[in-house]
Design a protein around this motif. Sequence first.
Motif, PDB file in Angstrom:
ATOM      1  N   TYR A   1       0.819  -1.209   0.000  1.00  0.00           N
ATOM      2  CA  TYR A   1       0.000   0.000   0.000  1.00  0.00           C
ATOM      3  C   TYR A   1       0.856   1.264   0.000  1.00  0.00           C
ATOM      4  O   TYR A   1       0.444   2.284  -0.549  1.00  0.00           O
ATOM      5  CB  TYR A   1      -0.967   0.002   1.192  1.00  0.00           C
ATOM      6  N   VAL A   2       2.029   1.199   0.611  1.00  0.00           N
ATOM      7  CA  VAL A   2       2.941   2.357   0.563  1.00  0.00           C
ATOM      8  C   VAL A   2       3.299   2.665  -0.887  1.00  0.00           C
ATOM      9  O   VAL A   2       3.244   3.815  -1.337  1.00  0.00           O
ATOM     10  CB  VAL A   2       4.208   2.097   1.407  1.00  0.00           C
ATOM     11  N   MET A   3       3.627   1.607  -1.649  1.00  0.00           N
ATOM     12  CA  MET A   3       3.967   1.812  -3.061  1.00  0.00           C
ATOM     13  C   MET A   3       2.784   2.364  -3.832  1.00  0.00           C
ATOM     14  O   MET A   3       2.907   3.294  -4.639  1.00  0.00           O
ATOM     15  CB  MET A   3       4.395   0.482  -3.684  1.00  0.00           C
ATOM     16  N   LEU A   4       1.622   1.792  -3.559  1.00  0.00           N
ATOM     17  CA  LEU A   4       0.400   2.208  -4.245  1.00  0.00           C
ATOM     18  C   LEU A   4       0.097   3.682  -3.946  1.00  0.00           C
ATOM     19  O   LEU A   4      -0.193   4.475  -4.847  1.00  0.00           O
ATOM     20  CB  LEU A   4      -0.734   1.315  -3.741  1.00  0.00           C
ATOM     21  N   ALA A   5       0.182   4.025  -2.676  1.00  0.00           N
ATOM     22  CA  ALA A   5      -0.159   5.388  -2.272  1.00  0.00           C
ATOM     23  C   ALA A   5       0.843   6.389  -2.854  1.00  0.00           C
ATOM     24  O   ALA A   5       0.463   7.482  -3.285  1.00  0.00           O
ATOM     25  CB  ALA A   5      -0.196   5.494  -0.750  1.00  0.00           C
ATOM     26  N   LEU A   6       2.125   6.012  -2.903  1.00  0.00           N
ATOM     27  CA  LEU A   6       3.120   6.925  -3.466  1.00  0.00           C
ATOM     28  C   LEU A   6       2.881   7.137  -4.953  1.00  0.00           C
ATOM     29  O   LEU A   6       3.143   8.207  -5.494  1.00  0.00           O
ATOM     30  CB  LEU A   6       4.531   6.397  -3.210  1.00  0.00           C
ATOM     31  N   GLY A   7       2.379   6.105  -5.619  1.00  0.00           N
ATOM     32  CA  GLY A   7       2.031   6.253  -7.038  1.00  0.00           C
ATOM     33  C   GLY A   7       0.883   7.223  -7.228  1.00  0.00           C
ATOM     34  O   GLY A   7       0.942   8.119  -8.075  1.00  0.00           O
TER      35      GLY A   7
ATOM     36  N   VAL B   1       2.493  10.578   3.183  1.00  0.00           N
ATOM     37  CA  VAL B   1       1.816   9.527   2.421  1.00  0.00           C
ATOM     38  C   VAL B   1       2.156   8.156   3.007  1.00  0.00           C
ATOM     39  O   VAL B   1       1.279   7.293   3.157  1.00  0.00           O
ATOM     40  CB  VAL B   1       2.213   9.605   0.932  1.00  0.00           C
ATOM     41  N   ILE B   2       3.425   7.968   3.385  1.00  0.00           N
ATOM     42  CA  ILE B   2       3.823   6.685   3.976  1.00  0.00           C
ATOM     43  C   ILE B   2       3.077   6.479   5.284  1.00  0.00           C
ATOM     44  O   ILE B   2       2.521   5.397   5.539  1.00  0.00           O
ATOM     45  CB  ILE B   2       5.347   6.644   4.196  1.00  0.00           C
ATOM     46  N   LEU B   3       3.036   7.519   6.090  1.00  0.00           N
ATOM     47  CA  LEU B   3       2.322   7.424   7.369  1.00  0.00           C
ATOM     48  C   LEU B   3       0.848   7.063   7.140  1.00  0.00           C
ATOM     49  O   LEU B   3       0.293   6.194   7.818  1.00  0.00           O
ATOM     50  CB  LEU B   3       2.430   8.750   8.130  1.00  0.00           C
ATOM     51  N   GLY B   4       0.237   7.729   6.168  1.00  0.00           N
ATOM     52  CA  GLY B   4      -1.168   7.451   5.861  1.00  0.00           C
ATOM     53  C   GLY B   4      -1.367   6.004   5.462  1.00  0.00           C
ATOM     54  O   GLY B   4      -2.307   5.334   5.913  1.00  0.00           O
TER      55      GLY B   4
END
Lengths: 373, 236
Positions: A51-57, A289-292
């Motif tokens: 999800y971190v990767m997804l959210a950063l995208g 974003v990572i925290l989220g």
Amino acid sequence: MIERWHRWKQDRRTAWAAYVALAVLLAALPFLTGAALGRGWVRILDFTLLYVMLALGLNIVVGYAGLLDLGYIAFYAVGAYMYALLASPHFNLHLPFWALLPLGAGLAGVFGILLGAPTLRLRGDYLAIVTLGFGEIIRIFLNNLNAPVNITNGPQGVNLIDPVSVGNFSFSQTHSLFGMSFPGIYTYYYLFLALALLVIFVSLRLQNSRIGRAWVAIREDEVAAEAMGINTRNIKLLAFAMGASFAGISGGLFAGFQGFISPESFNLFESIIVLCMIVLGGMGNIPGVILGAVLLTVFPEALRYLGELQNTLFGRILVDPSDLRMLIFGLALILIMIFRPAGLLPSVRRQREFGSDASVLAQEQASLYDTQR
Amino acid sequence: MNILQTRGLEVAYGGIRAVKGVDLTVRRGELVCLIGANGAGKTTTLKSLCGMLAPSGGEILYEGSPITGIPSYELVRRGISLVPEGRGIFGRLTVEENIKIGAYARRDGAGVRADQDRLYDLFPRLSERRSQQAGTLSGGEQQMLAIARALMSRPRLLLLDEPSMGLAPMLVQKIFEIIRRIAEDGVTLLLVEQNAKLALQASHRGYVMESGKIILTDSAAALLKDPKVQHAYLGG
């Protein structure tokens, strides 16, 4: 407090020590989690990294370029199905992982451009509606492409997907190194961590690059951006394509990790959750974003304990934890939007946007009455 | 040598023609102004020159070759830069970031940095406020920033749309001082202004526009003395 943080950051030796400590913590995390909370939680850690990767995208599309995308999960689906169809008994194809990952990223990028091209003139709410439709179209296609020719296997999904493996090294099996045993979910953790770090690195580099500035300029004023020599069409498409390719990578990893995917995993709610991660954490700011992403993956899982708690307290379950999850989730979002509208860790730029900030006011005061000078 | 020439330029919004056959010439190194009342078609003319509006007729020649239909982001690379009406700065970015975006079309990092320093010398107020959010600048400073940003692309032809708009008289003087200095540095300027007197005082030549047509053109000194111009635009 923020100022103190900056001063502390400037102290390079402390910074290095912090990085080393963080690296050690990240390396030991699956073991600590496994010992303290059980294997189930290591699995959640793996998902958190996806999800971190997804959210950063999505952060590239929404946070940097300001293009509201409500169908983002479709690119995740494209990556996942790409992997699943080319590495499973379904078509009896078993392509290697190193080929599938770039292919998934590339195909998702192409889909990003396909979505982006017709929507270039749209902004804000209109764009959101079209992207929402696009996300649903992809899901419905996946659901129905089992007849007349069976491509996606429809609602049953694709099963027995090859686990991620490089050469003879399968990430799903237990390996031992230096007398320590690394079960599959542990080795996956390190793989996902490495890729998540790569995604973070790329995001960081983009942020202060020429392209990153072009994205922000478009978000601010498209006409002025064009007058600066920015080809707004291509730069917007680039945002769509890059965001989508991040999702394509995590989608492929998801398919290999899970071993099974079905269209159900890619519904609108997933898009909303990823969007919530970046809004809640702090749009446009990578740590935010990572925290989220971490909070919104870990928190719902932690709520499962509320069921057990009710059992021990009342002898039965009064409120279904999954109902409670939505309730608390909604409440948390409302509270954050009231008290921290720019997110938990807002970017400096966003902070200015929402700022009735004292320093901004002071700046204005200083410059408004300049005719006397 | 002409840097810019239009022949029978026409621009229409929907079916309504806003510019009806404009012939305009700007020679290299000149400071030319286009004056006229509100709604005369000055801004529309300027927007079509920099590729933001597609002309419905006529021809635009830049450095001898036609540029009709070339998008504005491409024209920036060829040396035409616009300071838009209402300044169009990126209000939520810092002054420094605005300046950097101005150099977006350029690839020579060292040259960009040198130009940046040169501009900060030219605009000391901007230098003081480098890390300040551009939206919190005063109107005059925003206009300076818009001009500085446009200069970062190293234009050979700079188009200025109403640089004096909404500024206090003292600041208007200051902006025109800057415009003169840019012209002295060898940049060709085409200036659209409602403040006809100041514009003519600064320029070499002028065009007077009325309802989409050029009705008068002469040297700026002659236009300043022209009774028609004096009556209609100079309040005399």
